[in-house]
Design an enzyme around this catalytic site. Structure first.
Site, PDB file in Angstrom:
ATOM      1  N   HIS A 140       0.902  -1.250   0.095  1.00  0.00           N
ATOM      2  CA  HIS A 140      -0.057   0.166   0.104  1.00  0.00           C
ATOM      3  C   HIS A 140       0.896   1.262   0.050  1.00  0.00           C
ATOM      4  CE1 HIS A 140      -4.172   1.554   0.868  1.00  0.00           C
ATOM      5  NE2 HIS A 140      -3.142   2.825   1.089  1.00  0.00           N
TER       6      HIS A 140
ATOM      7  N   HIS B 269       1.186   4.993  -2.214  1.00  0.00           N
ATOM      8  CA  HIS B 269       0.727   5.674  -3.378  1.00  0.00           C
ATOM      9  C   HIS B 269       1.882   6.315  -4.264  1.00  0.00           C
ATOM     10  CE1 HIS B 269      -3.447   5.673  -2.426  1.00  0.00           C
ATOM     11  NE2 HIS B 269      -3.080   5.289  -1.198  1.00  0.00           N
TER      12      HIS B 269
ATOM     13  N   ASP C  79       1.676   9.132  -5.917  1.00  0.00           N
ATOM     14  CA  ASP C  79       1.740  10.617  -5.801  1.00  0.00           C
ATOM     15  C   ASP C  79       2.029  11.014  -4.297  1.00  0.00           C
ATOM     16  OD1 ASP C  79      -0.768   9.491  -5.151  1.00  0.00           O
ATOM     17  OD2 ASP C  79      -2.105  11.220  -5.918  1.00  0.00           O
TER      18      ASP C  79
ATOM     19  N   GLY D 117      -9.712   7.787  -2.283  1.00  0.00           N
ATOM     20  CA  GLY D 117     -10.183   9.150  -2.281  1.00  0.00           C
ATOM     21  C   GLY D 117     -11.074   9.241  -1.031  1.00  0.00           C
TER      22      GLY D 117
ATOM     23  N   HIS E 243      -9.909   0.615  -0.508  1.00  0.00           N
ATOM     24  CA  HIS E 243      -9.682   1.369   0.782  1.00  0.00           C
ATOM     25  C   HIS E 243     -11.003   1.367   1.471  1.00  0.00           C
ATOM     26  CE1 HIS E 243      -6.259   3.284  -1.153  1.00  0.00           C
ATOM     27  NE2 HIS E 243      -5.866   4.012  -0.164  1.00  0.00           N
TER      28      HIS E 243
ATOM     29  N   GLU F 230     -10.934   3.160   6.968  1.00  0.00           N
ATOM     30  CA  GLU F 230      -9.818   4.182   7.253  1.00  0.00           C
ATOM     31  C   GLU F 230     -10.512   5.391   7.833  1.00  0.00           C
ATOM     32  OE1 GLU F 230      -6.037   6.692   5.198  1.00  0.00           O
ATOM     33  OE2 GLU F 230      -7.714   5.762   3.965  1.00  0.00           O
TER      34      GLU F 230
ATOM     35  N   ASP G 116       1.784   3.870   2.958  1.00  0.00           N
ATOM     36  CA  ASP G 116       0.516   4.942   2.447  1.00  0.00           C
ATOM     37  C   ASP G 116       1.336   5.840   1.529  1.00  0.00           C
ATOM     38  OD1 ASP G 116      -2.022   5.529   1.976  1.00  0.00           O
ATOM     39  OD2 ASP G 116      -2.242   6.581   3.618  1.00  0.00           O
TER      40      ASP G 116
END
Length: 372
Positions: A25, A27, A29, A186, A213, A216, A313
């Protein structure tokens, strides 16, 4: 990062950096180098809050400690801004893999949302191809430095938009060009996975794996929808599954609990929890239990036999690495090398790879832990 990964050691002196790791996991970006943001930002006239790499890195860390996922996500406006061209995507992906390799990662899955990278006229397919090119260059760089690594893409749809099916089709279209799975990301609250049921139905017909996701910024309903509507094989974070666990009593040696049907299902089916300790603190994902790492339900879930994995993350926003995440967990819960090996084997078993390749990955991990 200003911290030195070499400082992270276990009580027996083992360097956590040197241990082989699996990252599920992470990302794209959320893992840019501050210096790269400054350089690419200057080419497009992007206004930044700092012109020095260390200062910019500190700004990201500060803005990410709001305790709100919504606020946390706003920091991505700057990173995605410099990822709108093939060259930008390729460079970021290449450096991303280089940084994984430097952190001892032997297998990584990079998730990102192609629909957020169309601002300069690229097509969805062109964005995937650019990222794959960068990944392959990064892999070559890491291997040239004498370290093994494999990396796959997790193509992600933004859950608050209406492009889920289109992005799912994109992912399947590139399943032979580096894409290993699908995700939705998102704002979680108010956007259940059921909103993208058509996408998940399509993926099921193509036998293409999904992680979602869930658990969370929203609770059990989100997790339930991820499993029922999304057919999720893994839960992105998933820490709020602990809301379905009732602690009946505790003594000096044991904690006695009752699992709800949802928690029991996640445990019994070995659905991996992609936990990210620092991020979970930053976004308030564990607010129901406290605001310090010792309050994180990670250890409870681990002791109960859930398939917990450890992840970063967003390395930039959290100012972290996988080595650091493992280190702070070891410090908080007195984990040793055996525990850390379990977390890596859990991740290997949950990787979106063919069975034989997952078994080979497990062998690499075990050999690495024995030899370190």
């Amino acid at each position: 990062m200003s911290e030195n990964n070499h400082a992270y050691t276990l009580s027996d002196g083992t360097s956590i950096l040197d241990l082989p790791k699996v990252s599920l996991h992470d990302h794209l970006d959320g893992g840019l180098r501050p210096a790269t943001i400054i350089e690419l930002g200057s080419e497009i006239g992007l206004e930044l809050p700092a012109s020095d790499a260390d200062a910019l890195g500190a700004w990201f860390a500060e803005k990410s400690n709001s305790g709100s996922l919504v606020e946390y996500l706003k920091t991505f406006d700057l990173t995605t801004a410099v990822m709108q061209t093939s060259a930008g995507l390729e460079r970021v992906a290449r450096e991303f893999v280089q940084d994984l390799g430097a952190d001892g990662v032997v297998y990584g899955e990079i998730r990102w949302a192609p629909e957020q990278h169309l601002g300069s006229g690229l097509s969805l397919d062109q964005t995937v191809e650019a990222v794959q090119s960068g990944i392959e260059q990064g892999i070559a760089d890491v291997r040239a430095a004498g370290r093994p690594i494999r990396v796959g893409q997790l193509v992600t749809a933004m859950r608050h938009n209406d492009r889920g099916l289109e992005i799912a089709e994109l992912a399947v279209r590139h399943r032979d060009n580096g894409v290993v799975g699908f995700d939705i990301a998102g704002p979680e609250a108010g956007f259940l996975p059921s909103k993208h049921r058509a996408a998940f139905d399509y993926l099921a017909t193509e036998f293409f794996p999904a992680t979602v996701h869930a658990g969370e910024a929203d609770g059990l309903d989100s997790i339930r929808s991820a499993l029922l509507d999304g057919r999720a094989l893994r839960l992105g974070h998933g820490v709020r599954i602990a809301e379905d666990i009732v602690i009946e009593r505790q003594d000096d040696e044991n904690t006695y609990v009752t699992l709800g049907t949802l928690a029991q299902w996640v445990k019994d089916r070995e659905i991996a929890l992609e936990t990210s300790p620092t991020s979970n603190l930053q976004t308030g994902a564990i607010a129901a239990w406290g605001d310090e790492l010792i309050d994180h339900p990670f250890d409870l879930l681990y002791q109960l036999g859930f398939r917990v994995t450890v992840n970063t993350d967003n390395r930039l926003m959290s100012g972290t690495t996988l080595t650091r995440e493992l280190s702070i967990l070891a410090d908080a819960f007195a984990y040793d090398r055996t525990d850390l090996e379990v977390f890596q084997l859990n991740a290997a078993a949950s990787a979106f790879l063919p069975l034989e390749e997952r078994e080979e990955l497990a062998d690499i991990i075990s050999a690495g832990f024995e030899g370190s």
